[in-house]
Write an enzyme that holds these catalytic residues in place. Sequence first.
Site, mmCIF file in Angstrom:
data_model
loop_
_atom_site.group_PDB
_atom_site.id
_atom_site.type_symbol
_atom_site.label_atom_id
_atom_site.label_comp_id
_atom_site.label_asym_id
_atom_site.label_seq_id
_atom_site.Cartn_x
_atom_site.Cartn_y
_atom_site.Cartn_z
ATOM 1 N N ASP A 153 0.866 -1.174 0.000
ATOM 2 C CA ASP A 153 0.000 0.000 0.000
ATOM 3 C C ASP A 153 0.902 1.223 0.000
ATOM 4 O O ASP A 153 1.832 1.316 0.807
ATOM 5 C CB ASP A 153 -0.963 0.017 1.188
ATOM 6 C CG ASP A 153 -2.225 0.802 0.832
ATOM 7 O OD1 ASP A 153 -2.845 0.501 -0.211
ATOM 8 O OD2 ASP A 153 -2.595 1.729 1.579
ATOM 9 N N PHE A 208 4.598 5.100 -13.528
ATOM 10 C CA PHE A 208 3.129 5.128 -13.495
ATOM 11 C C PHE A 208 2.675 6.113 -12.419
ATOM 12 O O PHE A 208 3.492 6.697 -11.701
ATOM 13 C CB PHE A 208 2.568 3.721 -13.235
ATOM 14 C CG PHE A 208 2.871 3.172 -11.872
ATOM 15 C CD1 PHE A 208 4.101 2.603 -11.594
ATOM 16 C CD2 PHE A 208 1.924 3.224 -10.846
ATOM 17 C CE1 PHE A 208 4.392 2.097 -10.336
ATOM 18 C CE2 PHE A 208 2.203 2.716 -9.586
ATOM 19 C CZ PHE A 208 3.445 2.160 -9.331
HETATM 20 P P1 ITT Z 1 -3.582 -2.454 -5.202
HETATM 21 O O1 ITT Z 1 -4.311 -1.934 -3.985
HETATM 22 O O2 ITT Z 1 -4.343 -3.506 -5.941
HETATM 23 O O3 ITT Z 1 -2.175 -2.899 -4.887
HETATM 24 P P2 ITT Z 1 -3.687 0.335 -6.037
HETATM 25 O O4 ITT Z 1 -3.287 1.031 -7.299
HETATM 26 O O5 ITT Z 1 -5.070 0.573 -5.533
HETATM 27 O O6 ITT Z 1 -3.421 -1.227 -6.248
HETATM 28 P P3 ITT Z 1 -2.660 1.740 -3.721
HETATM 29 O O7 ITT Z 1 -3.921 1.685 -2.968
HETATM 30 O O8 ITT Z 1 -1.401 1.491 -2.968
HETATM 31 O O9 ITT Z 1 -2.637 0.693 -4.927
HETATM 32 O O10 ITT Z 1 -2.673 3.131 -4.498
HETATM 33 C C1 ITT Z 1 -1.651 3.937 -4.542
HETATM 34 C C2 ITT Z 1 -1.761 4.881 -5.733
HETATM 35 O O11 ITT Z 1 -0.610 5.722 -5.623
HETATM 36 C C3 ITT Z 1 -1.646 4.178 -7.091
HETATM 37 O O12 ITT Z 1 -2.897 3.935 -7.673
HETATM 38 C C4 ITT Z 1 -0.852 5.189 -7.905
HETATM 39 O O13 ITT Z 1 -1.712 6.193 -8.418
HETATM 40 C C5 ITT Z 1 0.032 5.814 -6.858
HETATM 41 N N1 ITT Z 1 1.347 5.149 -6.771
HETATM 42 C C6 ITT Z 1 1.669 4.034 -6.059
HETATM 43 N N2 ITT Z 1 2.955 3.727 -6.218
HETATM 44 C C7 ITT Z 1 3.460 4.664 -7.038
HETATM 45 C C8 ITT Z 1 4.730 4.879 -7.590
HETATM 46 O O14 ITT Z 1 5.747 4.069 -7.346
HETATM 47 N N3 ITT Z 1 4.889 5.937 -8.394
HETATM 48 C C9 ITT Z 1 3.866 6.772 -8.654
HETATM 49 N N4 ITT Z 1 2.634 6.633 -8.197
HETATM 50 C C10 ITT Z 1 2.424 5.580 -7.389
#
Ligand code: ITT
Length: 208
Positions: free
Chosen positions: A74, A156
């Site tokens: 997360d 991303f």
């Molecule tokens: P899962 O819960 O299925 O793992 P998710 O995309 O919903 O997928 P998160 O709740 O952790 O995951 O959301 C974090 C958001 O933050 C993600 O959708 C991206 O928009 C952003 N994010 C996460 N890691 C990132 C990274 O390394 N670089 C840039 N943006 C990131």
Amino acid sequence: MAGPTPRMILATRNQDKLREIRAVLTDMDLRILSMDDFRDFPEVEETGTTLIENAVKKAKEIYQFTGLPSLADDTGLEVDALDGEPGVYSSRYAGENATYHDNVVKLLQELKDTPADARSARFRTVIALVRNEKIFTVEGIQKGEILFEPRGNSGFGYDPVFYIPEFNQTFAEMSLELKNSISHRGKALMRMKEVLATHFDEVFHAEN
Ligand code: ITT
């Protein structure tokens, strides 16, 4: 005699995270599965108010469904000028079904009057590993600044506006290898690899 290669599942639906996580764990003697290898996964709702709560919840629910050691990530982007927002709500910042682009547009809009020297931020990743009653968690942080306009096509999410002065690059201008070597996720994963090495038998060979 060596048994079958131990298996672990990555409890994420985010293909971009999956790619980064796999790249770091590739040298471990593990068979790494993803949710794509199973059908009909239950929807995991991110109801927690902290990264750790959500990471543990995701890993637990996927462990309960698959019976395999489950690793969940997360991640939140914490912007100082926004009192730490979007934080745990980073994926839904611009609304329930927001795209990466929508979220970046909203972030730049919120920061449009914030001067260059007040745009500090950090990415924070919590990774949880769950098997039976055992729960391991680690964290990784990378600091940077939010640009006024996106730069770069790799990565991303918020990567095109997350600038790291020491490298004079955004995460979206870095190769996956360079990003992983300094990023929040890369750091958390290196810590998780140490946990896996220390607790290998407990995690992969325990009877209960
Ligand atoms: P899962 O819960 O299925 O793992 P998710 O995309 O919903 O997928 P998160 O709740 O952790 O995951 O959301 C974090 C958001 O933050 C993600 O959708 C991206 O928009 C952003 N994010 C996460 N890691 C990132 C990274 O390394 N670089 C840039 N943006 C990131």
